[in-house]
Design an enzyme around this catalytic site. Structure first.
Site, mmCIF file in Angstrom:
data_model
loop_
_atom_site.group_PDB
_atom_site.id
_atom_site.type_symbol
_atom_site.label_atom_id
_atom_site.label_comp_id
_atom_site.label_asym_id
_atom_site.label_seq_id
_atom_site.Cartn_x
_atom_site.Cartn_y
_atom_site.Cartn_z
ATOM 1 N N HIS A 1 0.821 -1.268 0.129
ATOM 2 C CA HIS A 1 -0.061 0.000 0.145
ATOM 3 C C HIS A 1 0.798 1.306 0.107
ATOM 4 O O HIS A 1 2.182 1.092 0.270
ATOM 5 C CB HIS A 1 -0.839 0.087 1.290
ATOM 6 C CG HIS A 1 -0.232 -0.075 2.709
ATOM 7 N ND1 HIS A 1 0.039 -1.407 3.313
ATOM 8 C CD2 HIS A 1 0.334 0.761 3.487
ATOM 9 C CE1 HIS A 1 0.938 -1.231 4.263
ATOM 10 N NE2 HIS A 1 0.981 0.122 4.308
ATOM 11 N N ARG B 1 13.654 -5.535 4.310
ATOM 12 C CA ARG B 1 12.823 -6.186 5.022
ATOM 13 C C ARG B 1 11.345 -5.761 4.331
ATOM 14 O O ARG B 1 11.097 -4.656 4.117
ATOM 15 C CB ARG B 1 12.752 -5.795 6.286
ATOM 16 C CG ARG B 1 11.711 -6.307 7.366
ATOM 17 C CD ARG B 1 10.474 -5.567 7.530
ATOM 18 N NE ARG B 1 9.606 -5.939 8.561
ATOM 19 C CZ ARG B 1 8.273 -5.323 8.612
ATOM 20 N NH1 ARG B 1 7.943 -4.204 7.765
ATOM 21 N NH2 ARG B 1 7.760 -5.575 9.718
ATOM 22 N N ASP C 1 7.501 -5.501 4.307
ATOM 23 C CA ASP C 1 6.298 -5.344 5.144
ATOM 24 C C ASP C 1 5.051 -5.941 4.612
ATOM 25 O O ASP C 1 5.106 -6.210 3.439
ATOM 26 C CB ASP C 1 5.816 -3.842 5.279
ATOM 27 C CG ASP C 1 4.957 -3.303 6.356
ATOM 28 O OD1 ASP C 1 5.159 -3.827 7.466
ATOM 29 O OD2 ASP C 1 3.768 -2.926 5.957
ATOM 30 N N GLU D 1 8.276 -10.174 6.697
ATOM 31 C CA GLU D 1 7.381 -10.000 7.854
ATOM 32 C C GLU D 1 6.397 -11.146 7.622
ATOM 33 O O GLU D 1 5.420 -10.924 7.012
ATOM 34 C CB GLU D 1 6.782 -8.582 7.998
ATOM 35 C CG GLU D 1 5.758 -8.604 9.100
ATOM 36 C CD GLU D 1 4.947 -7.363 9.136
ATOM 37 O OE1 GLU D 1 4.211 -7.037 10.178
ATOM 38 O OE2 GLU D 1 4.930 -6.555 8.275
ATOM 39 N N HIS E 1 8.622 -3.036 16.843
ATOM 40 C CA HIS E 1 7.790 -1.704 16.636
ATOM 41 C C HIS E 1 6.278 -2.277 16.828
ATOM 42 O O HIS E 1 5.557 -1.337 16.811
ATOM 43 C CB HIS E 1 7.953 -1.131 15.414
ATOM 44 C CG HIS E 1 7.924 -1.722 13.970
ATOM 45 N ND1 HIS E 1 8.681 -2.665 13.731
ATOM 46 C CD2 HIS E 1 6.813 -1.460 13.237
ATOM 47 C CE1 HIS E 1 8.227 -3.168 12.670
ATOM 48 N NE2 HIS E 1 7.217 -2.474 12.248
ATOM 49 N N ASP E 2 6.002 -3.430 16.463
ATOM 50 C CA ASP E 2 4.631 -3.770 16.410
ATOM 51 C C ASP E 2 4.115 -4.540 17.713
ATOM 52 O O ASP E 2 3.166 -5.283 17.862
ATOM 53 C CB ASP E 2 4.401 -4.584 15.197
ATOM 54 C CG ASP E 2 4.408 -4.049 14.038
ATOM 55 O OD1 ASP E 2 3.828 -2.966 14.040
ATOM 56 O OD2 ASP E 2 4.549 -4.589 13.005
ATOM 57 N N ASP F 1 2.123 0.058 20.418
ATOM 58 C CA ASP F 1 2.226 1.439 19.535
ATOM 59 C C ASP F 1 1.155 2.342 19.971
ATOM 60 O O ASP F 1 0.042 1.975 20.245
ATOM 61 C CB ASP F 1 2.017 1.104 18.104
ATOM 62 C CG ASP F 1 1.512 2.267 17.261
ATOM 63 O OD1 ASP F 1 2.202 3.411 17.685
ATOM 64 O OD2 ASP F 1 0.862 2.067 16.301
#
Length: 626
Positions: free
Chosen positions: A259, A341, A343, A372, A445-446, A514
């Site tokens: 996206h 990496r 996403d 990921e 970060h997730d 987050d």
């Protein structure tokens, strides 16, 4: 106790263990009791998702003793693919199957049950060497370090916050959390801190998105061909890559290709950019990248987030833009990136992954493509298709969330059998070239930061307001989380694959989901115990690089209190033990392992581990012959 019928994790029954290169001979043996009449043992092999058409291979008696008959077969295939197998036999004249239980062992069943997986990958499948035996460090660029260099060309709708401020978590006047608060971390700041990273033993840096995007996380890409102005310039990126390489550190970057942002050159919903974006004109060169149900307001977006319009990754124009000559992949690899990496790799179609690999490897055959994927990536099914990440033509590796979850669950709550099975399942299913460079994180970060996950209250079902009120752990919570985190790090740094430190974990940073896992790095405050522990583990991997780069994993003991295993390469070995319990635990004695030195930790005089203790020993391994 009944004899083992078949065990896919025991080389007496299946050799070699794990995924194999195409053309490899696989020796399979089943043990059948003489107390029951057995006839016509057969191996049934199924190609993934073709469950009604097995290939059938007869097995022959290979050995017998007073109580058992052993039947064996040598199976091989030249075709890479995902295969599943079981055994078929006539028992007392009735048809029966030998299928898999949860531990990987065989059990008799009247009808076909769970099958064993066999991953067969291309014989020429190779993955990059630069992650082997090293240490990865993940950086959320806006929150790592601000060099102090004046930021130019900063869009007016970005808010610069003082370093260390609470990240935005409350909706604005329009009811949105825009992530438009920036602390000013930049590429020059990362370059300035390279000596610090080198001191931790870091050999690779994974950067969350650095392309221009109008949020601090930058997962809503606005321009794939430009560094975000708050981070610096293209020249700054090249300088960072060059300076890092001089210290033996490679840099790979986030590629967000499922996206774009709605506020981007390509969609241009806010009219920020010159030219016509897809939301402004059906004549836009980017219009066919997107799927509109009703132009211009109704369109397919990522998980329903209207600020993240999905692209059609198989659109030839989009494919050429990302993967073609002079495209996005080629540009950033040419400028110094050691790879990408990807996403949400499981949301990228096979055609895109095939083309992306071609583009990256053509530019640099040694560059990395890491996906990921949160589950077992070897047998992943997404969007109605069985994925083929690890057969040799797509990914090099993945973020190893199964190991992360297994380690945190075991150290936090026990369950030795479950820990063993989760680890061995990945080791059994993933190709060796992938295993060597798995990205093993404890925090990302997730996810919640590890210390918070281990010591804090469970956050499931709680909103951001609840999490915000618990930005700091109570002293007893932090102490409990810290003690467990130290043990988790030992497992993380000694398991198969490459440990990845999420920035700040090494100094004791905490935080729920987050944005509370994305605080500014606390340069003036660090937990020295944790820092020295992580540093020592990094130094260990550097000193014993050749062993950790490719050593085999041999389980020794997995109980609710203590887990022990070996990493073995030739006649060299490392013995690892972690005691997660509140009691002293005796270590097993291994005749094949002869200690030569203690690398980390300590034991008592009677060879026991203290509560919440660990030991890493170096030694000689006298391999038991098959």
């Amino acid at each position: 106790m009944s004899a083992t019928i078949f065990d896919s994790r025991n080389t007496d029954y299946r050799f070699p263990f794990g995924a194999v290169a195409s053309g490899t001979e696989i020796h399979l043996t089943i043990r059948l009791s003489k107390t029951v009449s057995h006839e016509s043992p057969q191996l049934f092999v199924f190609l993934a998702d073709q469950w009604d058409t097995p290939k059938v291979y007869p097995m022959e008696m290979s050995q017998c003793d007073s109580s058992s008959n052993l039947y064996s077969i040598v199976y091989k295939t030249e075709e890479p693919g995902l295969y599943f197998y079981c055994f078929h036999v006539m028992e007392n004249g009735k048809e029966t199957y030998i299928c898999k239980n949860r531990t990987g062992r065989g059990v008799f069943m009247p009808s076909r049950g769970d099958l064993w997986q066999l991953t067969v990958y291309a014989r020429d499948y190779q993955t990059p060497d630069f992650l082997k035996g090293g240490v990865i460090y993940q950086i959320f660029p806006d929150r790592f370090y601000n060099s102090g260099i004046e930021k130019k060309d900063v869009p007016s709708d970005r808010k610069i916050i003082p370093w260390g401020s609470v990240p935005q978590y409350l909706p604005d006047e329009n009811g949105e959390v825009t992530n438009s608060d920036y602390a000013g971390g930049d590429l020059k700041g990362i370059e300035e801190k390279l000596p610090y990273l080198e001191s931790l033993g870091v050999t690779a840096i994974y950067l969350n998105p650095i392309f221009e995007a109008h949020s601090n996380h930058r997962y809503n890409t606005a321009d794939y061909l430009r560094i975000d102005p708050l981070l610096g310039s293209e020249e700054d990126f090249q300088s960072l890559c060059k300076a890092a390489k001089e210290r033996g550190i490679s840099i790979f970057i986030d590629g967000v290709f499922s996206h774009t942002g709605s506020d981007s050159i390509y969609f241009n919903q806010k009219g920020r950019y010159k030219g016509k974006g897809a939301s402004q004109s059906q004549e836009s060169p980017y219009y066919k990248w997107y799927t509109f149900q009703s132009f211009p307001d109704t369109y397919t977006s990522w998980w329903g987030f209207k600020t993240l319009p999905e692209v059609k990754e198989e659109d030839e124009n989009y494919l050429e833009f990302i993967c073609g000559k002079g495209g996005v992949a080629e540009k950033w690899i040419s400028l110094g990136a050691s790879g990408f990496r990807l996403d949400v790799a499981d949301e990228l179609p096979d055609l895109f992954l095939d083309r992306f690999r071609e583009a990256v490897k053509k530019t640099n055959p040694h560059a990395l493509i890491l996906g990921e994927v949160w589950e077992d990536a070897s047998n992943k099914t997404s969007y109605g298709a069985r994925r083929r990440y690890f057969l040799g033509k797509q990914l090099d590796s993945v973020m190893n969330y199964p190991f992360k979850d297994a380690i945190l669950q075991y150290v936090g709550n026990g369950g030795g059998d479950a820990f063993y099975n989760r680890i061995m399942s990945i080791l059994e299913n993933y190709p060796k070239p992938v295993l060597n460079i798995l990205m093993n994180s404890l925090s990302t970060h997730d996810t919640e930061r590890a210390i918070t996950a281990l010591g804090g209250e469970p956050s499931i079902g709680h909103d951001r307001l609840w999490q915000a009120e618990r930005q700091e752990l109570a002293p007893h919570q932090y102490a409990a989380g810290k003690a467990k985190f130290l043990l988790c790090c030992v497992l993380q740094f000694t398991m198969v694959g490459t440990p990845c430190i999420y920035y700040g974990d090494e100094i004791g940073m905490v935080g729920y989901m987050d944005p509370f896992n994305r605080w500014c790095f606390q340069w003036e405050k660090r937990d020295e115990d944790i820092f020295q522990h992580v540093k020592a583990l990094g130094e260990m991997r550097k000193e014993y690089w050749e062993l950790f780069a490719e050593a085999e994993f041999l389980p020794v003991s997995f109980t609710d209190s203590i887990c022990c295993y070996l990493r073995v390469k030739g006649k060299e070995a490392v013995f690892v033990a972690v005691n997660r319990s509140s009691a002293t635990c005796q270590l097993p004695k291994l005749a094949e392992f002869q200690k030569t030195e203690t690398i980390l930790g300590r034991t008592t005089e009677n060879h026991s581990l203290m509560p919440m203790g660990f030991i890493v020993l170096k030694g000689r391994w006298e391999k038991k012959e098959r």
